[in-house]
Design a protein around this motif. Structure first.
Motif, PDB file in Angstrom:
ATOM      1  N   PHE A   1      21.937  80.118  45.134  1.00 52.50           N
ATOM      2  CA  PHE A   1      21.032  78.971  45.214  1.00 52.50           C
ATOM      3  C   PHE A   1      21.330  77.895  44.167  1.00 52.50           C
ATOM      4  CE2 PHE A   1      18.351  82.423  47.018  1.00 52.50           C
ATOM      5  CZ  PHE A   1      18.155  81.877  48.280  1.00 52.50           C
ATOM      6  N   GLY A   2      21.359  78.266  42.878  1.00 49.37           N
ATOM      7  CA  GLY A   2      21.577  77.274  41.840  1.00 49.37           C
ATOM      8  C   GLY A   2      21.021  77.720  40.501  1.00 49.37           C
ATOM      9  N   LYS A   3      21.203  76.883  39.485  1.00 49.78           N
ATOM     10  CA  LYS A   3      20.810  77.225  38.120  1.00 49.78           C
ATOM     11  C   LYS A   3      19.301  77.417  37.979  1.00 49.78           C
ATOM     12  CE  LYS A   3      24.685  74.850  35.866  1.00 49.78           C
ATOM     13  NZ  LYS A   3      25.071  73.784  34.906  1.00 49.78           N
ATOM     14  N   ARG A   4      18.528  76.592  38.666  1.00 45.17           N
ATOM     15  CA  ARG A   4      17.072  76.693  38.528  1.00 45.17           C
ATOM     16  C   ARG A   4      16.557  78.023  39.082  1.00 45.17           C
ATOM     17  NH1 ARG A   4      14.894  71.726  41.645  1.00 45.17           N
ATOM     18  NH2 ARG A   4      16.721  72.250  42.902  1.00 45.17           N
ATOM     19  N   ALA A   5      17.159  78.492  40.171  1.00 45.65           N
ATOM     20  CA  ALA A   5      16.752  79.778  40.744  1.00 45.65           C
ATOM     21  C   ALA A   5      17.056  80.914  39.771  1.00 45.65           C
ATOM     22  CB  ALA A   5      17.471  80.016  42.063  1.00 45.65           C
ATOM     23  N   ARG A   6      18.208  80.853  39.133  1.00 47.70           N
ATOM     24  CA  ARG A   6      18.562  81.890  38.158  1.00 47.70           C
ATOM     25  C   ARG A   6      17.591  81.871  36.979  1.00 47.70           C
ATOM     26  NH1 ARG A   6      24.479  82.586  35.166  1.00 47.70           N
ATOM     27  NH2 ARG A   6      23.899  84.340  33.809  1.00 47.70           N
ATOM     28  N   ALA A   7      17.293  80.691  36.463  1.00 51.45           N
ATOM     29  CA  ALA A   7      16.371  80.585  35.331  1.00 51.45           C
ATOM     30  C   ALA A   7      14.985  81.092  35.707  1.00 51.45           C
ATOM     31  CB  ALA A   7      16.294  79.137  34.853  1.00 51.45           C
TER      32      ALA A   7
ATOM     33  N   ILE B   1       8.787  84.380  51.290  1.00 48.94           N
ATOM     34  CA  ILE B   1       9.796  84.135  52.324  1.00 48.94           C
ATOM     35  C   ILE B   1       9.333  83.057  53.304  1.00 48.94           C
ATOM     36  CG2 ILE B   1      10.946  85.173  54.322  1.00 48.94           C
ATOM     37  CD1 ILE B   1      11.038  87.802  52.664  1.00 48.94           C
ATOM     38  N   VAL B   2       8.114  83.193  53.792  1.00 50.92           N
ATOM     39  CA  VAL B   2       7.602  82.238  54.789  1.00 50.92           C
ATOM     40  C   VAL B   2       7.526  80.828  54.210  1.00 50.92           C
ATOM     41  CG1 VAL B   2       5.590  81.585  56.164  1.00 50.92           C
ATOM     42  CG2 VAL B   2       6.335  83.975  56.104  1.00 50.92           C
ATOM     43  N   MET B   3       6.941  80.711  53.017  1.00 46.07           N
ATOM     44  CA  MET B   3       6.776  79.382  52.411  1.00 46.07           C
ATOM     45  C   MET B   3       8.121  78.779  51.999  1.00 46.07           C
ATOM     46  SD  MET B   3       3.693  78.672  52.803  1.00 46.07           S
ATOM     47  CE  MET B   3       3.791  77.114  51.905  1.00 46.07           C
ATOM     48  N   THR B   4       9.052  79.631  51.571  1.00 49.33           N
ATOM     49  CA  THR B   4      10.378  79.123  51.220  1.00 49.33           C
ATOM     50  C   THR B   4      11.081  78.539  52.430  1.00 49.33           C
ATOM     51  OG1 THR B   4      10.702  80.651  49.360  1.00 49.33           O
ATOM     52  CG2 THR B   4      12.681  79.784  50.408  1.00 49.33           C
ATOM     53  N   LEU B   5      11.035  79.232  53.555  1.00 45.59           N
ATOM     54  CA  LEU B   5      11.708  78.742  54.750  1.00 45.59           C
ATOM     55  C   LEU B   5      11.084  77.443  55.261  1.00 45.59           C
ATOM     56  CD1 LEU B   5      12.281  82.127  56.622  1.00 45.59           C
ATOM     57  CD2 LEU B   5      13.953  80.770  55.338  1.00 45.59           C
TER      58      LEU B   5
ATOM     59  N   GLY C   1      11.309  88.866  47.098  1.00 50.00           N
ATOM     60  CA  GLY C   1      11.423  87.739  48.017  1.00 50.00           C
ATOM     61  C   GLY C   1      12.629  86.877  47.722  1.00 50.00           C
ATOM     62  N   MET C   2      12.914  86.645  46.442  1.00 52.48           N
ATOM     63  CA  MET C   2      14.047  85.796  46.069  1.00 52.48           C
ATOM     64  C   MET C   2      15.375  86.420  46.484  1.00 52.48           C
ATOM     65  SD  MET C   2      12.864  84.264  42.354  1.00 52.48           S
ATOM     66  CE  MET C   2      14.198  83.062  42.257  1.00 52.48           C
ATOM     67  N   PHE C   3      15.513  87.733  46.302  1.00 49.15           N
ATOM     68  CA  PHE C   3      16.759  88.386  46.701  1.00 49.15           C
ATOM     69  C   PHE C   3      16.860  88.517  48.214  1.00 49.15           C
ATOM     70  CE2 PHE C   3      17.180  89.488  42.262  1.00 49.15           C
ATOM     71  CZ  PHE C   3      18.562  89.501  42.083  1.00 49.15           C
ATOM     72  N   ALA C   4      15.756  88.826  48.884  1.00 50.00           N
ATOM     73  CA  ALA C   4      15.780  88.936  50.341  1.00 50.00           C
ATOM     74  C   ALA C   4      16.174  87.605  50.981  1.00 50.00           C
ATOM     75  CB  ALA C   4      14.413  89.387  50.853  1.00 50.00           C
ATOM     76  N   LEU C   5      15.660  86.520  50.437  1.00 51.10           N
ATOM     77  CA  LEU C   5      16.009  85.199  50.948  1.00 51.10           C
ATOM     78  C   LEU C   5      17.494  84.926  50.749  1.00 51.10           C
ATOM     79  CD1 LEU C   5      12.845  83.377  49.645  1.00 51.10           C
ATOM     80  CD2 LEU C   5      13.616  83.288  52.028  1.00 51.10           C
ATOM     81  N   GLY C   6      18.020  85.325  49.613  1.00 54.20           N
ATOM     82  CA  GLY C   6      19.437  85.123  49.357  1.00 54.20           C
ATOM     83  C   GLY C   6      20.319  85.947  50.270  1.00 54.20           C
ATOM     84  N   PHE C   7      19.946  87.193  50.494  1.00 57.60           N
ATOM     85  CA  PHE C   7      20.761  88.113  51.296  1.00 57.60           C
ATOM     86  C   PHE C   7      20.774  87.772  52.786  1.00 57.60           C
ATOM     87  CE2 PHE C   7      20.069  91.901  48.186  1.00 57.60           C
ATOM     88  CZ  PHE C   7      20.977  91.340  47.307  1.00 57.60           C
ATOM     89  N   PHE C   8      19.607  87.438  53.331  1.00 61.94           N
ATOM     90  CA  PHE C   8      19.444  87.469  54.785  1.00 61.94           C
ATOM     91  C   PHE C   8      19.115  86.131  55.453  1.00 61.94           C
ATOM     92  CE2 PHE C   8      18.009  91.695  53.179  1.00 61.94           C
ATOM     93  CZ  PHE C   8      19.073  92.440  53.665  1.00 61.94           C
ATOM     94  N   PHE C   9      18.777  85.091  54.693  1.00 63.74           N
ATOM     95  CA  PHE C   9      18.275  83.872  55.323  1.00 63.74           C
ATOM     96  C   PHE C   9      19.184  82.675  55.041  1.00 63.74           C
ATOM     97  CE2 PHE C   9      14.649  86.680  54.992  1.00 63.74           C
ATOM     98  CZ  PHE C   9      14.021  86.515  56.217  1.00 63.74           C
TER      99      PHE C   9
ATOM    100  N   TYR D   1      27.414  84.077  49.957  1.00 62.38           N
ATOM    101  CA  TYR D   1      26.630  85.032  49.170  1.00 62.38           C
ATOM    102  C   TYR D   1      25.453  85.614  49.940  1.00 62.38           C
ATOM    103  CZ  TYR D   1      29.568  83.477  45.404  1.00 62.38           C
ATOM    104  OH  TYR D   1      30.669  83.206  44.628  1.00 62.38           O
ATOM    105  N   THR D   2      25.437  85.408  51.257  1.00 63.12           N
ATOM    106  CA  THR D   2      24.560  86.191  52.124  1.00 63.12           C
ATOM    107  C   THR D   2      25.299  87.461  52.542  1.00 63.12           C
ATOM    108  OG1 THR D   2      25.363  85.072  54.113  1.00 63.12           O
ATOM    109  CG2 THR D   2      23.427  84.120  53.018  1.00 63.12           C
ATOM    110  N   VAL D   3      24.578  88.433  53.080  1.00 65.49           N
ATOM    111  CA  VAL D   3      25.225  89.654  53.560  1.00 65.49           C
ATOM    112  C   VAL D   3      26.235  89.322  54.646  1.00 65.49           C
ATOM    113  CG1 VAL D   3      24.849  91.836  54.779  1.00 65.49           C
ATOM    114  CG2 VAL D   3      23.300  91.151  52.936  1.00 65.49           C
ATOM    115  N   LYS D   4      25.828  88.497  55.605  1.00 65.60           N
ATOM    116  CA  LYS D   4      26.733  88.105  56.689  1.00 65.60           C
ATOM    117  C   LYS D   4      27.920  87.318  56.147  1.00 65.60           C
ATOM    118  CE  LYS D   4      27.846  87.809  61.055  1.00 65.60           C
ATOM    119  NZ  LYS D   4      28.253  89.014  61.808  1.00 65.60           N
ATOM    120  N   GLY D   5      27.657  86.450  55.186  1.00 65.43           N
ATOM    121  CA  GLY D   5      28.729  85.659  54.593  1.00 65.43           C
ATOM    122  C   GLY D   5      29.771  86.519  53.897  1.00 65.43           C
TER     123      GLY D   5
END
Length: 536
Positions: free
Chosen positions: A114-120, A463-467, A413-421, A483-487
């Motif tokens: 995602f980016g630096k802000r997500a990591r922080a 997850i819902v609000m992020t999407l 939620g943050m990791f699930a969004l990264g992996f799958f969405f 950096y998604t699972v599919k990717g």
């Protein structure tokens, strides 16, 4: 303090000195900051696995599990049914991302995805949640030392902190792992002695005790009610707590960091599989211990339930037993505290200090900074530990779980969004994570829903609000992040990379054969518990 006796003091002092000496020996090999974070990548998998077990079992289980079962019966085991499912999820989806990247901070994944802000953001969430949970561990240990030695609880908090701090500062993650191995031996030896003494000292046989407990409703392990206000139902254990513990084992720097010290991804996975197969037996043992205490003490009320096991050790009167128990609980505590100190300092250095303040310093500089951050976090944790002392008398294991439940939904939620969405963006993630916290707070304050469900609620809201926010702010995403699972799967196929290393999958989403055995083990535990209520 005098009642503790010279023999008990000798046992406790020898244990403390041995840990410090081990830290000194290992500390001589620490030359760089990477040595401090992940060692020299030569630690055997079984030692890492024992360290994982020791860290999460901790003093909270030694004291809190019997205390919880004393009041609620064997149904508490429902909360711990999920470990095989959890370990499967973590080694299938999480480990390949962390290990292939060669990182020391697992939250670097969030920046790549995602980016630096997500990591922080996720690093900050973890720092707060880990501080609170480590403080609970510290408090639990102080209760022990106060009870059996006469030392004031607050003084004990300082003493335990200083001891764990010394060898962690000296030896880094390698000292953490090897002291955990020693500490786990002491922990389970002490628990075994207590169980033997309880069985032999009781006025009635174990079978008679179980019969009596069943008549009082204490031996109903599987509650299939869809009651979202009840904590220990099968559904809260299998559904809600599977997500909770996946967060603990997959998104928790403290738990994952030691696996990054493994030689390869296969060893990292094997270290976690040890917990997957062992956790049920460990928790079942301590929970049965709690219900047997209920029979032994005839349901008597204790001022602090966490001292039940200590009260029995004192009543039993075996020479040296209190010293062994004191060492066992300190071992359990410090196996968690040392891991927390190491991981908190690692994240502080890598995710904040090195990234935003001093970007191009030497390894020696970052090693010094990490050790100073270790000192900082050790001192900071003292304050919430004192607050637990002033305001908590129930099971410290349940207290810790409740505290953690406020944070785990955001992390998962943050990791699930990264992996799958594919459609999740950093801007949307920041909005969704904040919304998830608001929803969890509203549920906790405005409803009677039990805390195990907070993770599911928080992660779902995130997850819902992020999407939704991602689509509104950044529009439809056309490119799939690698950096998604599919990717990752497409990258391995496109570049012709080997999906396996030494027989273990390196690509996320692929299932190693042993996971099927782990799932079969999970089914067997359900069958065993279902049969258990008819055995007595």
């Amino acid at each position: 303090m005098n009642e503790f006796g010279a023999l008990n003091w000798s046992i406790l002092i020898v244990y403390v000195v041995a840990n410090i000496l081990l830290g000194l020996v290992i500390g001589k090999k620490i030359k760089t900051d990477q040595d401090f974070y992940i060692g020299q990548k030569n630690t055997p998998w079984w030692a890492i696995g024992i360290s994982v077990v020791a860290t999460y079992v901790s003093a909270l289980t030694f004291l809190g599990a019997p205390a919880w079962a004393y009041n609620d019966g064997i149904s508490v085991i429902a909360i711990h049914l999920n470990y095989p499912l959890v370990i499967m999820a973590v080694i299938i989806f999480f480990f390949p991302f962390f290990y292939n990247a060669g990182v020391a901070s697992i939250y670097e994944y969030q920046e790549k995805r995602f980016g630096k802000r997500a990591r922080a953001l996720i690093s900050s969430i973890w720092l707060v949640s880990q501080t609170m949970s480590s403080a609970a561990v510290l408090y639990a240990t102080s209760v022990v030392l106060s009870f059996i030695t006469g030392i004031d609880v607050i003084a004990a908090i300082f003493i335990v902190t200083i001891i764990a701090l010394i060898y962690t500062v000296l030896g880094g993650i390698t000292a953490v792992i090897w002291t955990d191995v020693i500490q786990s031996i002491i922990l389970f030896a002490g628990a075994g002695i207590i169980f033997y003494a309880l069985v032999t000292e009781a006025d009635v046989s174990v079978i008679d005790s179980l019969t009596q407990l069943k008549a009082e409703g204490k031996l109903d392990p599987l509650n299939f009610d869809w009651d979202f206000t009840a904590t220990t139902t099968v559904w809260s254990g299998i559904i809600a707590m599977s997500l909770y513990h996946t967060t603990v084992y997959g998104t928790n720097q403290m738990m994952v960091q030691r696996t990054l010290a493994a030689k390869n991804i296969g060893d990292a996975k094997k270290s976690y599989l040890l917990m997957g197969f062992a956790a049920f037996f460990i928790y079942f043992f301590f929970i049965v211990l709690g219900v047997l205490f209920y029979t032994y003490y005839e349901g008597r009320t204790f001022e602090n339930d966490n001292t039940i096991i200590l009260q029995f050790a004192a009543d039993y009167g075996m020479p040296g037993l209190m010293g062994i128990i004191a060492a066992a609980v300190m071992a359990a505590s410090m196996s968690s505290l040392d891991s927390a100190f190491n991981s908190l300092s690692t994240i502080s250095t890598l995710d904040f200090y090195k990234k935003y303040f001093r970007k191009n310093e030497t390894n020696a500089h970052y090693l010094k900074a990490t050790r100073l951050f270790t000192l900082f976090w050790a001192l900071l944790i003292i304050f919430p530990a004192i607050m637990y002392h002033l305001h908590s008398s129930g099971s410290i294991l349940e207290v810790l779980s409740k505290v953690g439940s406020y944070f785990v939904g955001a992390q998962l939620g943050m990791f699930a969004l990264g992996f799958f969405f594919k459609q999740a963006t950093e801007n949307g993630l920041l909005v969704g994570t904040f919304a998830g916290f608001v929803v969890v707070a509203a549920v906790a304050l405005g409803t009677d829903i039990a805390w195990p469900w907070y993770c599911l609620i928080g992660a779902s809201a995130n997850i819902v609000m992020t999407l939704i926010a991602s689509r509104i702010i950044d529009g439809k995403q056309t490119e799939l992040s690698e950096y998604t699972v599919k990717g990752q799967q497409l990258k391995f196929a496109r570049e012709g990379l080997d999906e396996k290393e030494n027989g273990w999958y390196r690509v996320p989403g692929r299932v190693d054969r042993i996971n099927y055995w782990l799932f079969a083990f999970f089914i067997l535990t359900i069958v065993f518990l279902w049969s258990f209520q008819y055995m007595v």
